[in-house]
Design an enzyme around this catalytic site. Structure first.
Site, PDB file in Angstrom:
ATOM      1  N   ASP A 147       0.819  -1.218   0.000  1.00  0.00           N
ATOM      2  CA  ASP A 147       0.000   0.000   0.000  1.00  0.00           C
ATOM      3  C   ASP A 147       0.854   1.271   0.000  1.00  0.00           C
ATOM      4  O   ASP A 147       2.004   1.248   0.431  1.00  0.00           O
ATOM      5  CB  ASP A 147      -0.912   0.024   1.237  1.00  0.00           C
ATOM      6  CG  ASP A 147      -0.120  -0.050   2.527  1.00  0.00           C
ATOM      7  OD1 ASP A 147       0.794  -0.891   2.607  1.00  0.00           O
ATOM      8  OD2 ASP A 147      -0.392   0.742   3.443  1.00  0.00           O
ATOM      9  N   GLU A 148       0.248   2.333  -0.451  1.00  0.00           N
ATOM     10  CA  GLU A 148       0.792   3.693  -0.333  1.00  0.00           C
ATOM     11  C   GLU A 148       2.288   3.803  -0.642  1.00  0.00           C
ATOM     12  O   GLU A 148       3.010   4.505   0.059  1.00  0.00           O
ATOM     13  CB  GLU A 148       0.535   4.223   1.086  1.00  0.00           C
ATOM     14  CG  GLU A 148      -0.931   4.270   1.459  1.00  0.00           C
ATOM     15  CD  GLU A 148      -1.156   4.612   2.932  1.00  0.00           C
ATOM     16  OE1 GLU A 148      -2.093   5.385   3.199  1.00  0.00           O
ATOM     17  OE2 GLU A 148      -0.423   4.105   3.794  1.00  0.00           O
TER      18      GLU A 148
HETATM   19  C1  TNX Z   1      -3.695   4.033   5.722  1.00  0.00           C
HETATM   20  S1  TNX Z   1      -4.950   1.895   4.321  1.00  0.00           S
HETATM   21  C2  TNX Z   1      -2.759   3.030   5.856  1.00  0.00           C
HETATM   22  C3  TNX Z   1      -1.965   2.942   7.084  1.00  0.00           C
HETATM   23  C4  TNX Z   1      -2.295   4.023   8.058  1.00  0.00           C
HETATM   24  C5  TNX Z   1      -3.774   4.274   8.052  1.00  0.00           C
HETATM   25  C6  TNX Z   1      -4.235   5.295   9.059  1.00  0.00           C
HETATM   26  C7  TNX Z   1      -3.531   1.326   4.358  1.00  0.00           C
HETATM   27  C8  TNX Z   1      -3.383   0.064   3.702  1.00  0.00           C
HETATM   28  N1  TNX Z   1      -2.559   2.016   4.949  1.00  0.00           N
HETATM   29  O1  TNX Z   1      -0.605   2.949   6.786  1.00  0.00           O
HETATM   30  O2  TNX Z   1      -1.880   3.630   9.306  1.00  0.00           O
HETATM   31  O3  TNX Z   1      -4.174   4.707   6.777  1.00  0.00           O
HETATM   32  O4  TNX Z   1      -5.609   5.365   9.104  1.00  0.00           O
END
Ligand code: TNX
Length: 526
Positions: free
Chosen positions: A334-335
């Protein structure tokens, strides 16, 4: 004493004995009991069973697992009742005053987690195809007892429970909770408590988010700095911590005894600052980064075109696979805002191969759909319907974790102190009022493995805070995963939840007193 007086005394004695032995159990209605998640079918029979110190827990046959279930049940009932219930194996049928646990091979529609629970004045019988199913049935039985059964100390009272028949099985095979132990570390004892809490509601997966920018939490023997240095802090600058492989095995075993599969996550290629800080060679420029204790995401990446990165990933996955009996390894994905898409895709492709070579299946957050998914790879949806649809078009099954419904770190409402709100407020109704099979148009039940509730812990620092964020929302998620959509109604759920609060209080579990529910029991009785 004259002979007549003597005879009279004897007659009275026998009459009293006769009367007490014939005394009927109180009439009770099984439909009045609060069951969460709601079972598929409940048929009351209007009477009751009394648990006494002489009740026996009987195990049919010599299944070691079933015997463990029996002992688990005896331990559960012990503190409040003070009873040391005998647990015995037997080859016979249920006898009077017994709780009889039996594996049956006749009921094909129980699946491997379904069960039936039959309570009569004489005995209680739980039947299932597997010890796992019996365990789920034991959780239902537990909720039929008065809330005081959950007290940690002796309660001076009788233990009648309503009679009737329950037939039950889950609508999804995957019902998970995720705990982020990176942003704030939670020690092994806390994780066990978390496991006990989710087992009560029949969840069957614990996804542990074990690595992120702020901390690396699992010992990898071939890369020791990951934990000794990379695990040494957390959000806010606390001292962090990590699980040794022995700790992790203990957690896995504890979960296994509750029929919960542990899925470890190593988040890659982003969310990797704790690794990059521990080993300079994992950075493209060969220079270690600094420990990070803030709350930003998306700034770190493994160097995807260096061979050492794959040696690292392979060592980590190999060691983790060796201590993980469950079938899955979660690779995050993710991200990864600091990884170019042309680097991200081959990285995810190669990491999937590494996981498969280590005899595990891959789960990844929904961004991984841009890669070529392996046949058994599972996509965990958290926000972009487009990604879920793309996953399905690549034949992947989906785990649903919609952030605006299931993220347990979102604030409930504008007055919630802890938590974040980037996905909006998630009050109890929002968390409960949705159906997995209609959430994303184009995705139907057959595409969905199940649902999972993630607790990210940027703002959550201890167990009381953790409980406040997960309870009561996680109970609603457990019901969504278990109970057929057609049987779930908010107005009915709301009342059950309100009554269930007493049980949470007795267990000393903290929960968010959302204004949507009238928590005051006395008012309810008026
Ligand atoms: C998104 S959703 C993230 C996390 C963060 C969270 C905080 C996702 C897969 N990753 O790294 O902790 O938001 O709400």
């Amino acid at each position: 004493m004259t002979l007549t007086k003597y005879l009279n005394t004897i007659t009275i004695f026998f009459l009293v004995a006769l009367l007490t032995s014939c005394k009927e159990n109180p009439k009770m209605n099984l439909l009045n009991e609060v069951l969460l998640p709601k079972p598929v079918s409940v048929k009351p029979t209007g009477s009751s069973f009394e648990l006494t110190r002489n009740t026996k827990i009987l195990i049919k046959g010599d299944s070691k697992k079933l015997l463990e279930n029996g002992k688990y049940l005896a331990n559960l009932l012990k503190p409040a009742t003070g009873f040391n219930l005998e647990v015995q194996t037997t080859s016979k049928k249920a006898i009077s005053n017994s709780i009889y646990l039996v594996i049956t091979t006749q009921e094909s529609n129980y699946g491997d987690e379904g069960y039936s629970l039959n309570i009569t004045e004489k005995h209680i019988i739980i039947k299932a195809n597997t010890a796992k199913g019996i365990f789920r049935g034991v959780q239902t039985l537990r909720q039929i007892f008065p809330s005081e059964i959950e007290a940690a100390d002796y309660q001076n009272r009788k233990w009648f429970i309503a009679s009737g028949e329950i037939y039950d099985y889950p609508q999804f095979t995957y019902r998970g909770a995720m705990l982020d132990v990176t942003r704030h570390f939670f020690k092994k004892e806390d994780v066990k408590k978390y496991i006990d809490m989710i087992a009560m509601y029949k969840l069957n997966v614990l996804h542990l988010h074990l690595s992120d920018d702020q901390g690396w939490r699992i010992e990898i023997k071939s890369w020791p700095n990951l934990t000794t240095y990379g695990g040494s802090t957390e959000v806010g600058g606390g001292k962090g911590g990590f699980y040794t492989q022995e700790d992790y095995k203990e957690i896995v075993k504890y979960a296994q005894q509750r029929y919960i599969t542990v899925i470890p996550e190593i988040d890659m290629p982003g969310h990797t600052n704790a690794a990059l800080v521990s080993y300079p060679e994992l950075n493209c420029d060969g220079k270690a980064t600094k420990l990070y204790t803030g709350m930003k995401v998306g700034f770190s990446t493994l160097c995807t075109n260096k061979e050492i990165t794959y040696r690292f990933v392979n060592d980590v996955i190999r060691e983790l696979s060796e201590i993980t009996p469950g079938p899955y390894i979660h690779i995050g994905g993710d991200e990864s805002h600091s990884t170019k898409i042309e680097d991200y895709i081959p990285f995810i492709n190669r990491v999937q191969e590494i996981v498969i070579a280590n005899k595990k299946k891959v789960i990844g957050w929904d961004e991984i759909v841009s890669a070529a998914l392996k046949p058994a790879t599972i996509v965990q949806y958290w926000g972009r319907p487009k990604n879920a649809l793309k996953g399905v078009s690549k034949n992947a099954k989906i785990i649903l974790s919609p952030s605006d419904r299931t993220y347990l770190d979102m604030k409930y409402d504008s007055v919630t102190k802890l938590g974040l709100k980037w996905a909006g407020y998630v009050d109890i109704d929002k968390a409960y009022n949705w159906n997995p099979s209609t959430l994303i148009s184009g995705i139907t039940k057959k595409d969905i493995l199940g649902i999972e509730s993630p607790l990210w812990t940027e703002t959550v620092t201890n167990m009381k805070e953790l409980e406040l964020m997960i309870f009561p929302r996680i109970i609603g998620h457990a019901e969504i995963g278990w109970t057929p959509d057609s049987l779930r109604v908010w107005d009915d759920y709301k009342i059950r939840l309100q009554k269930h609060a007493k049980r949470l209080k007795i267990m000393k579990i903290n929960f968010y007193p959302s204004s949507l529910i009238d928590w005051d029991e006395k008012k309810e009785k008026m």
